[in-house]
Design an enzyme around this catalytic site. Structure first.
Site, mmCIF file in Angstrom:
data_model
loop_
_atom_site.group_PDB
_atom_site.id
_atom_site.type_symbol
_atom_site.label_atom_id
_atom_site.label_comp_id
_atom_site.label_asym_id
_atom_site.label_seq_id
_atom_site.Cartn_x
_atom_site.Cartn_y
_atom_site.Cartn_z
ATOM 1 N N GLN A 186 91.060 63.808 2.014
ATOM 2 C CA GLN A 186 90.300 62.842 1.198
ATOM 3 C C GLN A 186 88.894 62.612 1.750
ATOM 4 O O GLN A 186 88.030 62.088 1.040
ATOM 5 C CB GLN A 186 91.043 61.497 1.132
ATOM 6 C CG GLN A 186 92.314 61.536 0.295
ATOM 7 C CD GLN A 186 92.042 61.671 -1.211
ATOM 8 O OE1 GLN A 186 90.951 61.390 -1.705
ATOM 9 N NE2 GLN A 186 93.049 62.105 -1.941
ATOM 10 N N THR A 244 96.938 88.280 0.637
ATOM 11 C CA THR A 244 95.599 88.684 0.185
ATOM 12 C C THR A 244 94.831 87.445 -0.271
ATOM 13 O O THR A 244 95.356 86.613 -1.009
ATOM 14 C CB THR A 244 95.715 89.714 -0.966
ATOM 15 O OG1 THR A 244 96.543 90.782 -0.494
ATOM 16 C CG2 THR A 244 94.353 90.247 -1.375
ATOM 17 N N CYS A 333 107.534 53.956 -11.321
ATOM 18 C CA CYS A 333 108.800 53.458 -11.867
ATOM 19 C C CYS A 333 109.861 54.562 -11.757
ATOM 20 O O CYS A 333 109.697 55.641 -12.314
ATOM 21 C CB CYS A 333 108.569 53.091 -13.324
ATOM 22 S SG CYS A 333 109.947 52.253 -14.044
#
Ligand code: PLP
Length: 390
Positions: A186, A244, A333
């Site tokens: 961040q 890669t 929730c």
């Protein structure tokens, strides 16, 4: 009209960054490990990207290891060092904090399951860890520390420089090595990071938090610090991150780093101005509490987080979405029960507050005009949701 206030979740890819990538998706498709001309073009572009990322962090390009994302960089740092510790019979004690991202708590908990001792440091009400707290947690067995530079939910900037210096001194006095990793996903591209001044062993960054695409990050690994691979394949990235290389993404990361370095000072002051306006305005709403610190020198620029009394964060975010404002909540929730995040729980907020979290994270493309427009809408949503709950 959409107002995007969720820049801590991810950011828009900059035009300059997208343009730089195109060549490596189309005409310049070489494998950087190939020795022919087409391969060499990619190799050169990768070297430039490495230099640009090193420029953002003030370290040597040879200390940059590209990785698929911030999560992989964190896992490589913690688990790669743990492999080295175990291979050398060193102490199996790791220290982290209660507000780390799952990309750090995950590997730390995994190590605990493998017989390591795990110490999880508490934070204060604003989300800070004190240097003394960290020093008190060190033991003769401590081998790994992982403490984040900036928190994604509450924007708190930890005193990483002071912590890393104190740990370095402690280890030196005892003629030991303590691996200090910081998750700077961040922080990178948003606040200055000078690795010549901050003696951490390793640091993770992620491109999509500062206008590169998703799916590219890097691990800074200080010269001389040992790590063992956690995935196996070819010898790419000194064998530490085999596979890669994703050339378009690496080129993008380099370009985003270069742009962020050049604009750091202006960007910090612009974001702070908008941040301070939003914090001032939102704190006048009864029942709205700022989470994290109000000291903007110790907070991510542009990061605003609040907790609204007796409200549900997800409901607030949905209401704001209906008004065209994109932000997020740390309270989710699950099966009908609103659960506060582990970060908010760590702050010890009163019970009526932890469920009503909203994060507004401003970025480069936001304007003061948008802030003014959004503030009126946000205030009305907060007021109306409170009324509907009471
Ligand atoms: N660490 C922190 C603090 C984050 O905020 C995130 C992403 O939100 C990550 C790590 C993971 O980064 P990535 O999405 O690149 O895997």
């Amino acid at each position: 009209m959409t107002i995007y206030f969720d820049n801590s979740a991810t950011t828009q890819v900059r035009k300059e960054v997208a343009e730089a990538m195109v060549e490596f998706i189309s005409t310049n498709y070489g494998n950087p490990s190939s020795i022919h001309a087409v391969g060499r073009n990619s190799y050169k572009a990768m070297a430039l990207a490495r230099k640009r990322v090193a420029g953002l962090l003030n370290c040597s390009p040879t200390e940059i290891c590209f990785a698929g994302c911030g999560t992989l960089a964190n896992n490589l740092a913690i688990l790669g060092r743990a492999r080295f510790v175990e291979a050398n019979g060193l102490g199996k004690h790791i220290i982290t904090s209660r507000i780390e991202h799952p990309a750090v708590t995950g590997p730390a908990r995994y190590l605990e399951g493998q017989g390591w001792k795990l110490t999880v440091l508490d934070v204060d009400k604003e989300g800070f860890i004190k240097v003394e707290q960290l020093m008190d947690a060190l033991t003769d067995e401590t081998s790994i520390i992982s403490i984040m530079w900036a928190n994604n939910e509450i924007g708190t900037l930890q005193p990483i420089k002071e912590m890393a210096q104190a740990v370095q001194e402690y280890a030196k006095e005892r003629d030991r090595e303590i691996f200090f990793h910081t998750d700077a996903v961040q922080a990178a591209g948003k606040v200055p990071i000078d690795l010549k001044e901050v003696p951490v062993s390793a640091l993770s960054i992620s491109g999509h938090k500062f206008h590169a695409p998703k799916g590219v990050g890097a691990l800074f690994l200080r010269r001389g610090v040992n790590l063992m691979p956690i995935t196996f394949g070819g010898g790419q990235e000194r064998g530490l991150m085999p596979g890669t290389e994703s050339m378009p993404n690496i080129v993008a990361l380099g370009m985003a780093a270069e742009l962020a370095s050049g604009e750091m000072e202006d960007s910090v002051s612009r974001l702070k101005e908008m941040q301070s306006y939003m914090i001032e305005q939102l704190s006048t709403v009864p029942g709205v509490h700022i989470t994290g610190t109000r000291d903007l020198d110790k907070r991510l620029p542009g990061h605003v987080s609040v907790a609204v009394e007796n409200c549900e964060g997800e409901a607030l975010v949905m209401q704001l979405d209906l008004k065209g404002i994109c932000c997020s909540s740390a309270s989710a929730c699950h099966k009908g029960i609103v659960e506060p995040s582990h970060v908010l729980s760590a702050l010890d907020l009163p019970c009526g507050l932890v469920k009503g979290s909203v994060r507004i994270s401003l970025g480069k493309f936001n304007t003061m005009e948008e802030c003014r427009e959004a503030v009126a809408q946000i205030k009305s949503v907060f007021e109306s949701q409170k009324l509907s709950v009471i």
